[in-house]
Scaffold this motif. Structure first.
Motif, PDB file in Angstrom:
ATOM      1  N   LEU A  71       0.816  -1.208   0.000  1.00 49.08           N
ATOM      2  CA  LEU A  71       0.000   0.000   0.000  1.00 49.08           C
ATOM      3  C   LEU A  71       0.853   1.262   0.000  1.00 49.08           C
ATOM      4  O   LEU A  71       0.510   2.256  -0.652  1.00 49.08           O
ATOM      5  N   ASN A  72       1.961   1.248   0.722  1.00 48.60           N
ATOM      6  CA  ASN A  72       2.778   2.453   0.846  1.00 48.60           C
ATOM      7  C   ASN A  72       3.722   2.653  -0.325  1.00 48.60           C
ATOM      8  O   ASN A  72       4.018   3.804  -0.688  1.00 48.60           O
ATOM      9  N   PRO A 135     -12.219  16.720  10.486  1.00 51.88           N
ATOM     10  CA  PRO A 135     -11.142  16.588   9.496  1.00 51.88           C
ATOM     11  C   PRO A 135     -11.128  15.206   8.848  1.00 51.88           C
ATOM     12  O   PRO A 135     -11.361  14.187   9.493  1.00 51.88           O
ATOM     13  N   GLY A 136     -10.855  15.194   7.558  1.00 55.40           N
ATOM     14  CA  GLY A 136     -10.789  13.931   6.825  1.00 55.40           C
ATOM     15  C   GLY A 136     -10.454  14.170   5.375  1.00 55.40           C
ATOM     16  O   GLY A 136     -10.132  15.287   4.948  1.00 55.40           O
ATOM     17  N   TRP A 137     -10.545  13.096   4.594  1.00 54.12           N
ATOM     18  CA  TRP A 137     -10.295  13.135   3.153  1.00 54.12           C
ATOM     19  C   TRP A 137     -11.610  12.924   2.420  1.00 54.12           C
ATOM     20  O   TRP A 137     -12.184  11.835   2.462  1.00 54.12           O
ATOM     21  N   PRO A 138     -12.134  13.936   1.737  1.00 55.37           N
ATOM     22  CA  PRO A 138     -13.357  13.737   0.951  1.00 55.37           C
ATOM     23  C   PRO A 138     -13.031  13.140  -0.412  1.00 55.37           C
ATOM     24  O   PRO A 138     -12.093  13.578  -1.096  1.00 55.37           O
ATOM     25  N   TYR A 139     -13.804  12.150  -0.817  1.00 53.21           N
ATOM     26  CA  TYR A 139     -13.639  11.490  -2.110  1.00 53.21           C
ATOM     27  C   TYR A 139     -14.905  11.686  -2.938  1.00 53.21           C
ATOM     28  O   TYR A 139     -16.015  11.456  -2.447  1.00 53.21           O
ATOM     29  N   SER A 140     -14.722  12.098  -4.176  1.00 52.27           N
ATOM     30  CA  SER A 140     -15.832  12.309  -5.095  1.00 52.27           C
ATOM     31  C   SER A 140     -15.965  11.092  -6.007  1.00 52.27           C
ATOM     32  O   SER A 140     -15.022  10.721  -6.703  1.00 52.27           O
ATOM     33  N   PHE A 141     -17.151  10.473  -6.002  1.00 49.76           N
ATOM     34  CA  PHE A 141     -17.418   9.259  -6.768  1.00 49.76           C
ATOM     35  C   PHE A 141     -18.333   9.581  -7.944  1.00 49.76           C
ATOM     36  O   PHE A 141     -19.220  10.437  -7.849  1.00 49.76           O
ATOM     37  N   VAL A 142     -18.115   8.859  -9.043  1.00 48.36           N
ATOM     38  CA  VAL A 142     -19.020   8.875 -10.194  1.00 48.36           C
ATOM     39  C   VAL A 142     -19.415   7.433 -10.463  1.00 48.36           C
ATOM     40  O   VAL A 142     -18.550   6.567 -10.643  1.00 48.36           O
ATOM     41  N   ASP A 157     -15.479   6.040 -11.417  1.00 48.40           N
ATOM     42  CA  ASP A 157     -14.361   6.956 -11.162  1.00 48.40           C
ATOM     43  C   ASP A 157     -14.441   7.447  -9.725  1.00 48.40           C
ATOM     44  O   ASP A 157     -15.512   7.473  -9.114  1.00 48.40           O
ATOM     45  N   VAL A 158     -13.292   7.837  -9.198  1.00 52.49           N
ATOM     46  CA  VAL A 158     -13.205   8.428  -7.866  1.00 52.49           C
ATOM     47  C   VAL A 158     -11.954   9.289  -7.829  1.00 52.49           C
ATOM     48  O   VAL A 158     -10.952   8.995  -8.492  1.00 52.49           O
ATOM     49  N   ILE A 159     -12.034  10.378  -7.093  1.00 58.04           N
ATOM     50  CA  ILE A 159     -10.881  11.254  -6.928  1.00 58.04           C
ATOM     51  C   ILE A 159     -10.978  11.901  -5.549  1.00 58.04           C
ATOM     52  O   ILE A 159     -12.083  12.185  -5.066  1.00 58.04           O
ATOM     53  N   ARG A 160      -9.838  12.101  -4.946  1.00 58.15           N
ATOM     54  CA  ARG A 160      -9.793  12.749  -3.633  1.00 58.15           C
ATOM     55  C   ARG A 160      -9.706  14.256  -3.827  1.00 58.15           C
ATOM     56  O   ARG A 160      -8.888  14.762  -4.586  1.00 58.15           O
ATOM     57  N   LEU A 161     -10.572  14.974  -3.121  1.00 54.19           N
ATOM     58  CA  LEU A 161     -10.583  16.433  -3.198  1.00 54.19           C
ATOM     59  C   LEU A 161      -9.489  16.994  -2.307  1.00 54.19           C
ATOM     60  O   LEU A 161      -9.378  16.629  -1.132  1.00 54.19           O
ATOM     61  N   ARG A 162      -8.698  17.888  -2.844  1.00 54.28           N
ATOM     62  CA  ARG A 162      -7.575  18.483  -2.128  1.00 54.28           C
ATOM     63  C   ARG A 162      -7.941  19.864  -1.595  1.00 54.28           C
ATOM     64  O   ARG A 162      -8.916  20.467  -2.039  1.00 54.28           O
ATOM     65  N   PRO A 163      -7.153  20.396  -0.663  1.00 47.15           N
ATOM     66  CA  PRO A 163      -7.506  21.697  -0.078  1.00 47.15           C
ATOM     67  C   PRO A 163      -7.591  22.832  -1.093  1.00 47.15           C
ATOM     68  O   PRO A 163      -8.379  23.754  -0.899  1.00 47.15           O
ATOM     69  N   CYS A 164      -6.796  22.794  -2.134  1.00 46.46           N
ATOM     70  CA  CYS A 164      -6.792  23.896  -3.098  1.00 46.46           C
ATOM     71  C   CYS A 164      -7.737  23.660  -4.269  1.00 46.46           C
ATOM     72  O   CYS A 164      -7.740  24.452  -5.221  1.00 46.46           O
ATOM     73  N   ASP A 165      -8.521  22.585  -4.244  1.00 48.75           N
ATOM     74  CA  ASP A 165      -9.391  22.254  -5.370  1.00 48.75           C
ATOM     75  C   ASP A 165     -10.682  23.060  -5.330  1.00 48.75           C
ATOM     76  O   ASP A 165     -11.230  23.343  -4.253  1.00 48.75           O
ATOM     77  N   ARG A 372      -1.263   7.096   6.917  1.00 45.87           N
ATOM     78  CA  ARG A 372      -0.844   8.491   7.033  1.00 45.87           C
ATOM     79  C   ARG A 372      -0.780   9.172   5.673  1.00 45.87           C
ATOM     80  O   ARG A 372      -1.231  10.304   5.521  1.00 45.87           O
ATOM     81  N   ASP A 373      -0.245   8.486   4.665  1.00 47.10           N
ATOM     82  CA  ASP A 373      -0.027   9.080   3.359  1.00 47.10           C
ATOM     83  C   ASP A 373      -1.319   9.059   2.559  1.00 47.10           C
ATOM     84  O   ASP A 373      -1.911   7.991   2.356  1.00 47.10           O
ATOM     85  N   PRO A 374      -1.807  10.205   2.057  1.00 47.60           N
ATOM     86  CA  PRO A 374      -3.024  10.183   1.243  1.00 47.60           C
ATOM     87  C   PRO A 374      -2.850   9.442  -0.068  1.00 47.60           C
ATOM     88  O   PRO A 374      -3.833   8.944  -0.623  1.00 47.60           O
ATOM     89  N   THR A 375      -1.609   9.342  -0.584  1.00 51.82           N
ATOM     90  CA  THR A 375      -1.393   8.552  -1.794  1.00 51.82           C
ATOM     91  C   THR A 375      -1.673   7.076  -1.545  1.00 51.82           C
ATOM     92  O   THR A 375      -2.259   6.381  -2.386  1.00 51.82           O
ATOM     93  N   ALA A 376      -1.267   6.565  -0.382  1.00 53.22           N
ATOM     94  CA  ALA A 376      -1.601   5.183  -0.022  1.00 53.22           C
ATOM     95  C   ALA A 376      -3.107   5.027   0.167  1.00 53.22           C
ATOM     96  O   ALA A 376      -3.672   3.974  -0.180  1.00 53.22           O
ATOM     97  N   ALA A 377      -3.775   6.056   0.702  1.00 53.39           N
ATOM     98  CA  ALA A 377      -5.229   6.000   0.831  1.00 53.39           C
ATOM     99  C   ALA A 377      -5.904   5.943  -0.533  1.00 53.39           C
ATOM    100  O   ALA A 377      -6.891   5.213  -0.722  1.00 53.39           O
TER     101      ALA A 377
END
Length: 479
Positions: A71-72, A135-142, A157-165, A372-377
């Motif tokens: 995963l990492n 606090p968390g990681w929001p994911y947008s699904f289609v 499809d799915v993508i994680r929304l980032r703070p600057c998005d 910890r790493d959002p890329t692994a998430a």
């Protein structure tokens, strides 16, 4: 013809085996470990509570260290996996139309102070007005929706929304790419009915309609009950001088005195909601101002984004005898009575995506790992989607291994959790693509009594710009 009958016309085991090969080809680094992790996720009995317990499944032939290492440090070709998902048979509505749903599901990480890219996620509480921002990681699904009442959807499809998005801009880009992949896969051709995209009130449906105006799509979204829209301006009387008005009369959702006689009214008797009454008004548009998303619009008049407003009122809801009405906005203005009924029924199908979120969270353990790493998430999220897709493809072949206290399920009505119970039997019939694990010993690790001198720094939560991010990082690294 139902979705299950459509899948049964082809060889379901061949389709499942073909997708498993495509998934294995998408795993570019540590593919054997990641592939066996998906198999363990599918064949483990009961819901997944912790990630490390998956290493105890017979289908997972490697140690728990390899699980976290995959995963990492693994690598997944997301673009290729997206094409593989779109290439599978998509469910269609009764008229042959593809219906997509867009929604956000949150992976809450309130205690992960060292995890970057966290946002404040809106979560509902048990009582009225007890919503919280965690606090968390929001994911947008289609996902593509199936016709009729079901707990299945087809995640594309799915993508994680980032703070600057910009959430609306990211959603528009996701929908555009999904529709383009659908067209490239031959799922939509010229002459087919437009793709219907359904969303809830958290999205600015009018802005999405403007951004996606060049695609063969129709957008349907719910609006807040306090919105105010406008009719087009009346024609200028002959001989009148002066500036022509920019907009016509107001249409206030909360003030029934501003509602003219509806252009269309339909009444439908339903078994679940009682009498459903839908009224429609055409040529309604919101008032746009030069701030927020429209601040950078080119000089000149702002666009007029007109559509059809549908007011839906039902007799009752489960547990609610006096439900509030629902306001919908459709991106076209030429609605018929058949369109009005199709629209509000398609909007109700959007809630099938909530069953998918509950399945991947409570049964497949999507949000169970403490990564910890959002890329692994992100990598784990795609593996969960791949596992859910295999359950959907195995639906025609699954047996009903029900518990003694459960009722027998009708043909084609197995839930994803019931299909997962019997997947281990199907797993033996599919090709086993991974190689045998290599023997090895665990590393020595950090010596006993030594301190961790490379401590991870804490990360801010919420929206921020790149300049603010660099400044916060510099402040935390200062002595």
């Amino acid at each position: 013809m139902s979705v299950l009958d459509e899948v049964a016309r082809v060889d379901p085991l061949g389709v499942l085996s073909g997708f498993r090969r495509d998934l294995y080809d998408c795993l570019e680094a540590r593919g054997d470990e990641l592939f066996e992790l998906v198999d363990a996720l599918l064949c483990t009995d009961g819901p997944v509570k912790t990630l490390v317990e998956l290493s105890l499944a017979p289908e997972h032939r490697r140690g728990h260290g390899a699980l976290y290492g995959g995963l990492n440090c693994g690598r997944l070709d997301v673009a290729r996996l997206r094409r593989a998902l779109t290439g599978l048979a998509l469910p269609r509505a009764a008229d042959g139309r593809i219906v997509l749903a867009v929604d956000v599901s949150n992976w809450l990480r309130p205690d992960a102070n060292t995890s970057p890219d966290r946002l404040f996620c809106h979560t509902y509480g048990r009582g009225k007005g007890s919503a919280q921002m965690i606090p968390g990681w929001p994911y947008s699904f289609v996902a593509a929706l199936e016709p009729g009442r079901t707990s299945w959807t087809t995640i594309l499809d799915v993508i994680r929304l980032r703070p600057c998005d910009d959430e609306i801009a990211v959603t528009a880009a996701r929908i555009r790419e999904v529709v383009q992949r659908i067209c490239a896969a031959g799922q939509w051709t010229d002459g087919d009915l437009p793709v219907l995209v359904v969303m809830d009130a958290g999205y600015d449906v009018t802005r999405l309609a403007f951004l996606l105006a060049d695609l063969p799509v129709e957008l349907l979204g719910r609006m807040r009950s306090d919105r105010v829209l406008y009719f087009p301006p009346p024609p200028q009387p002959p001989g009148k001088r002066g500036r022509k008005p920019k907009r016509g009369p107001e249409f206030k959702f909360e003030d029934a005195t501003t509602w003219p006689a509806p252009a269309i009214t339909t009444v439908t008797e339903t078994t679940r909601y009682g009498l459903a009454t839908a009224s429609a008004w055409g040529q309604l548009h919101p008032l746009l101002v030069r701030r927020s998303a429209w601040a950078d619009y080119p000089e000149g008049e702002l666009p007029v984004i007109a559509g059809t407003v549908v007011h839906l009122r039902v007799g009752h809801l489960p547990g609610d005898r006096d439900p509030k009405p629902v306001w919908l906005w459709w991106s076209r203005c030429d609605a018929t009575a058949a369109d009005v009924d199709r629209l509000w029924q398609s909007f109700l199908r959007r809630f099938d995506l909530e069953h998918t979120f509950r399945m991947i969270k409570q049964t497949l353990g999507w949000t169970a790992p403490k990564l910890r790493d959002p890329t692994a998430a992100d990598r784990w999220t795609w593996l969960v989607i791949a596992a859910y897709t295999q359950l959907r493809l195995a639906r025609p072949m699954a047996e009903d291994l029900r518990r003694p206290w459960e009722r027998p399920a009708r043909h084609g009505r197995l839930t994803p959790a019931r299909v997962r119970r019997g997947f281990r039997r199907l797993h033996r019939k599919t090709p086993q693509l991974t190689s045998a694990p290599k023997s090895g010993t665990a590393g020595p690790g950090r010596p006993a009594g030594s301190k961790n001198r490379n401590r991870a720094r804490e990360r801010p939560v919420g929206k921020h710009s790149k300049t603010d991010t660099m400044k916060v990082g510099a402040d935390r690294q200062a002595p």
